[in-house]
Design an enzyme around this catalytic site. Structure first.
Site, mmCIF file in Angstrom:
data_model
loop_
_atom_site.group_PDB
_atom_site.id
_atom_site.type_symbol
_atom_site.label_atom_id
_atom_site.label_comp_id
_atom_site.label_asym_id
_atom_site.label_seq_id
_atom_site.Cartn_x
_atom_site.Cartn_y
_atom_site.Cartn_z
ATOM 1 N N LYS A 55 1.040 -1.055 0.072
ATOM 2 C CA LYS A 55 0.109 0.105 0.014
ATOM 3 C C LYS A 55 0.851 1.342 0.078
ATOM 4 O O LYS A 55 0.791 2.080 -0.724
ATOM 5 C CB LYS A 55 -1.042 0.039 1.257
ATOM 6 C CG LYS A 55 -1.967 -1.025 1.211
ATOM 7 C CD LYS A 55 -2.583 -1.359 2.695
ATOM 8 C CE LYS A 55 -3.756 -2.621 2.580
ATOM 9 N NZ LYS A 55 -4.251 -2.681 3.750
ATOM 10 N N GLN A 99 -4.441 -1.213 9.871
ATOM 11 C CA GLN A 99 -4.428 -2.384 9.576
ATOM 12 C C GLN A 99 -4.629 -3.624 10.449
ATOM 13 O O GLN A 99 -4.196 -3.562 11.599
ATOM 14 C CB GLN A 99 -2.775 -2.632 8.857
ATOM 15 C CG GLN A 99 -2.731 -4.269 8.507
ATOM 16 C CD GLN A 99 -3.299 -4.164 6.871
ATOM 17 O OE1 GLN A 99 -3.007 -3.550 6.186
ATOM 18 N NE2 GLN A 99 -4.034 -5.521 6.739
ATOM 19 N N ASP A 122 -10.859 2.769 4.213
ATOM 20 C CA ASP A 122 -11.629 1.274 4.115
ATOM 21 C C ASP A 122 -12.820 1.261 3.863
ATOM 22 O O ASP A 122 -13.410 0.322 3.332
ATOM 23 C CB ASP A 122 -10.977 0.409 5.303
ATOM 24 C CG ASP A 122 -9.864 -0.262 5.173
ATOM 25 O OD1 ASP A 122 -9.440 -0.687 3.777
ATOM 26 O OD2 ASP A 122 -9.071 -0.695 6.105
#
Length: 305
Positions: A55, A99, A122
């Site tokens: 990412k 995460q 997200d």
């Protein structure tokens, strides 16, 4: 009947990333704003470290700012919440990604809820889920469902009105938001799951079948309507023929399904590459909204009527 068209998620994701990079340049030129994503990693989980590195690399490649916050596994929940509060208040940070999984002593739900909805890269925050489910504008869309929808539109065309869609799986991360996206695309949607009676027959009714259950090759070829578009979200590691080796398979028995479907995503190389590409898209979208600039067209849903 000829084998299904293989949906090349890797190629589509590369094109989407190129469009995002152009959007980043345009936002810098028009508003002097560089989109920035803060990635928070707590602990040393090997898989998480790999995901985070990919990412962060993608952010740099597309001209965005990457704010990396890697912390030891003994970080307290209070310290993590304080970090998120600081990122929420930082105008240079347009998206925040924590995460998962987090260490066991930290409440993941509490942490994710602390992220400002407009910075929820997200798309998991309950406010974004609520905006999506009620068809209101402004939601940040979950990356994997959004990527899946973009692949469906590429395979079938932008107009999905009247298509019968079956989403196999009801998770908050994929199944439920996927169903909402298809609803807003004017599909007739069924959510199937472990409690569904005659699951194979339910799947056989689908013009669009999205499999997201996390069970290796559960969906057999005879579950699929001839000519259907099959999106396989599953990523399962199973034993390979060679002793001691493993291989990745999806939730669909690909070798069987490819002989029946009209189009199908492979595993790997299907939905997977779209997830990170859509994370980049979400970061750009959040930055555009913060700056009062037009958002990328991929982030705009249908009317929901």
């Amino acid at each position: 009947m000829a084998d299904a068209t293989i949906i090349d998620g890797k190629a589509f994701a590369a094109g989407l990333r190129a469009r995002v990079a152009e959007g980043v340049k345009a936002l810098k030129a028009s508003h002097g704003v560089t989109p920035g994503l803060a990635v928070v990693l707590v602990g040393e989980d090997p898989a998480s470290q790999v995901y985070v590195r990919s990412k962060e690399r993608a952010l740099v490649e597309l001209g965005m700012n990457s704010f990396d916050h890697h912390r030891d596994a003994d970080m307290t929940e209070a310290e993590l919440l304080a970090l998120i509060d600081g990122l929420n208040a930082d105008p240079a940070v347009h998206g925040i990604l924590v995460q998962l999984p987090l260490p066991r002593h930290i409440d993941s739900a509490r942490v994710l809820a602390r992220i400002a909805p407009e910075k929820d890269a997200d798309g998991f925050h309950v406010v974004n889920a609520g905006l999506l489910s009620t068809g209101q504008p402004g939601a940040i869309l979950p990356c994997t469902p959004l990527g899946s929808l973009l692949l469906i539109r590429d395979a079938l065309g932008p107009n999905l009105r009247g298509k019968r869609a079956v989403v196999l799986g009801r998770s908050n991360i994929v199944g439920k938001p996927m169903a909402q996206l298809l609803l807003q695309s004017d599909c007739t949607v069924t959510i199937a799951h472990s409690g569904t009676a005659d699951l194979p027959e339910e799947c056989r009714r689908a013009d669009i079948l999205v499999a997201a259950v996390g069970r290796p090759e559960m969906v057999r070829g005879d579950w699929i309507k001839p000519g259907a578009c099959v999106i396989d979200v599953g990523i399962n590691r199973v034993a390979a023929a060679e002793p001691g080796k493993t291989r990745l398979v999806g939730d669909v028995a690909f070798a069987e399904a490819v002989k029946v479907a009209g189009s199908i995503t492979p595993v790997p190389g299907g939905v997977g590459p779209m997830t990170i590409a859509c994370l980049m898209l979400n970061t750009l979208t959040a930055a555009c909204r913060a700056a009062g600039a037009p958002v990328p067209p991929e982030a705009v849903l249908g009317s929901g009527k």
